[in-house]
Design a protein around this motif. Structure first.
Motif: not given
Length: 649
Positions: A555-564
């Protein structure tokens, strides 16, 4: 030397041999003639029966219609009085409409044919011509009149109008509307319908309605009479069903003919039978030889027992497997010498279940010993042994030596555990920088407190209470560092599986402790929505932590491009009557369909430095726990991973 010869047959001797043939032909001709006369008489009897039954039916229908006229005549005074709507009148109307009279509805009209009432009340005469015709016929004859419309607007039928007079004054008519289909269903007895097809035809010969079975008809067994009443050119046509040819005379004639040819045919058949029997015996010997060869080549042990458990047959593979010869084993009764002494009671219990017919379809695994004392694992299948009469006479068992398979399964299990341990080491390696940062904080605090306390002790400038406080904080930080190291050690160390009652919420808390440093480093906010009072599951805690840590880090990797501000990962738990479910929800970009189809395949990965084993191992762990792992698209964006474990009973 003279050659003997037979005298030529004389005319008298030829006639002597031909006489039986002539007598036989005469007998056959006489029997054929007798059968023909019998069949002719049978057809005439059937025709007479048809006429008799039709006349009886016509009289029965006439009697029923006249009886119905009387019922309507009795009801007329109440219908044309104030008691028309009384409960007693309605009850009699209801009985008429629901009985076996064949009525479709009852209408009472005045002398001008204006409707005064009807039953059932929701039905109204849809064909006034039918009522008009019946009333006109009644007015002309002074008694009940019948009406019929050739092309009605409703279901084909007819009406009867019964006049009612108050003294010499005509008050009105009670009109009963019949449906032909109701008449046939209520007035025609079942036995008549079984024998004949009954139809009502109009004056043009067209069929109005019929009652019949799906059966062939006999054209010669038909009869037609006028249907009066109601008249108007209607007629009843009865057609008998084909009953086939009487078989008794034909069978008798055939028996005589067959008997006449039996002498010649029997000798010819006997010779063919002898040849076939010889061929069958040879084929049986060949079949037995082939089956014996196949049985000798089998690796599966076969054993037959009677209903008491005594061995009646063993094949060579069974003898090789256990070490005893066939002569030694046939006749053995429980307890068998190849049962293990230390497992005698358990084996006897399985034996009793087999004799009771409770053998599981998947077979039973047991341990036996050979004659030389060597132990081995076996898979036993049992099936009822049925003899040629269909009687249960015993049990047929097949035995497979699964010792090598057991060893292979154990080796595969050990390899799976090594793979899981290596996966945890890889996970810890990837988390090493976060864990190092996690340890640096308590170690730096330990150094600071130790240095301050040492300087204070050397200078004697601090009171003892402050030195003790500094040492207590030092101990707290050292304990914290020890907890972190122990948690990592428990996670990565190689050990045997340890299944015990486990609370899933505790697994979530422990896993969060392992990943919270990495979550801070990546700017991900961790949330836990844990159900209260979850039931326990039978599980290995470290294995579940491994699955959850892997899903969280994915899940961390999947949100790499998600705004902080949107990087939130939520872990939730819930339960129903059979399962405890844990869900991991991220706010990433989701999983494309083409990737989702292969997501759990081994060696398949979407990461540049990935091995493609993480999710495959996770699914293996969950399936080892008798559970299931799956994913779905999260509403609003992202992915939901779920795994469900059965509740501990």
């Amino acid at each position: 030397m003279t050659t003997p010869h037979h005298a030529p047959p004389t005319p008298s001797s030829e006639w002597y041999w031909r006489l039986p043939v002539v007598a036989l032909l005469a007998l056959v001709a006489g029997i054929v003639g007798f059968v023909a006369l019998t069949l002719q008489q049978d057809r005439e009897d059937q025709r007479a029966a048809v006429v008799s039954d039709v006349l009886w039916l016509e009289q029965n229908l006439r009697f029923g219609l006249e009886r119905n006229e009387g019922l309507l005549r009795q009801l007329a005074p109440r219908l044309f009085s104030r008691a028309a709507n009384s409960e007693a009148t309605l009850a009699r109307l209801r009985k008429l409409a629901e009985g076996e009279n064949g009525f479709q509805r009852v209408i009472w009209v005045d002398e001008r044919l204006s409707v005064r009432g009807a039953w059932p009340p929701e039905l109204r005469p849809e064909d006034p011509e039918l009522v008009q015709q019946a009333a006109d016929m009644s007015r002309a004859t002074g008694r009940a009149g019948y009406g019929y419309v050739a092309e009605p607007q409703t279901e084909p039928g007819f009406a009867v109008a019964v006049p009612w007079h108050d003294g010499d004054r005509l008050v009105g008519y009670v009109v009963a509307v019949y449906a032909f289909r109701n008449i046939l269903s209520t007035q025609v007895p079942w036995w008549f319908s079984e024998r004949y097809r009954l139809s009502i035809r109009d004056q043009r010969g067209s069929e109005v309605v019929a009652k019949s079975l799906v059966a062939p008809l006999a054209p010669e067994l038909s009869y037609e009479i006028p249907f009066d009443p109601p008249g108007h050119g209607l007629s009843l046509k009865v057609e008998g069903y084909s009953v086939g040819t009487r078989l008794v005379p034909l069978a008798f004639a055939g028996a005589v003919i067959v008997f006449a040819a039996a002498t010649v045919w029997s000798l010819w058949t006997l010779s063919r039978h002898m040849r076939r029997r010889r061929d069958a015996e040879q084929a049986l010997l060949r079949e037995v030889a082939v089956r014996q060869a196949m049985e000798n080549a089998l690796l599966t042990g076969l054993r037959a027992r009677d209903l008491t458990g005594r061995i009646t047959y063993v094949n060579p593979a069974f003898c090789r497997m256990f070490g005893w010869s066939a002569d030694e084993m046939v006749g053995m009764a429980p307890p068998m010498p190849y049962w293990l002494p230390e497992e005698m009671e358990a084996t006897q219990a399985v034996h009793d279940r087999i004799l009771a017919g409770e053998t599981p379809a998947q077979g039973v695994e047991l341990r036996f010993r050979r004659k030389n004392g060597e132990k081995f694992d076996a898979l036993l299948y049992e099936a009822p042994l049925i003899d040629e009469t269909g009687r249960h006479v015993g049990w047929m068992g097949s035995v497979l030596d699964i010792t090598e398979r057991r060893r292979a399964e154990e080796l595969a299990r050990q390899q799976q555990e090594k793979l899981q341990a290596n996966s945890r080491l890889v996970t810890m390696g990837e988390m090493a920088s976060s864990l190092a940062h996690e340890l640096n904080q308590p170690l730096a605090a330990i150094t600071s407190y130790a240095t301050g306390a040492l300087n204070a002790l050397r200078q004697g400038s601090l009171p003892q209470s402050e030195v003790e406080a500094a040492l207590e904080k030092l101990v707290q930080q050292a304990t914290r560092a020890g907890h972190i190291i122990r948690r990592v050690h428990d996670f990565v160390r190689k050990r045997e599986s340890n299944f015990r009652p486990t609370r899933v919420n505790s697994v979530v808390v422990e896993a969060f402790e392992l990943v919270k440093s990495e979550a801070r480093r990546r700017g991900v906010r961790l949330e836990a929505v844990l159900a209260v009072a979850l039931p326990e599951v039978h599980a290995d805690t470290v294995m579940l932590q491994q699955v959850l840590v892997n899903l969280v880090r994915n899940g961390f990797d999947a949100m790499a491009d998600t705004p902080g501000h949107a990087r939130t990962l939520t872990v939730s738990t819930n339960a129903d009557e059979e399962w405890v479910q844990l869900s991991v929800a991220d706010c990433g970009s989701g999983i494309p369909p083409e990737v989702g189809e292969r997501l759990f395949d081994a060696l398949y990965t979407t990461k540049a430095d990935g091995m493609g084993m993480g999710l495959n191992i996770c699914r293996s762990i969950i399936e080892l726990h008798q559970g299931r792992l799956w994913f779905e698209t999260r509403p609003g964006g992202g992915t939901l991973f779920h795994f469900a474990l059965p509740i501990k009973v």
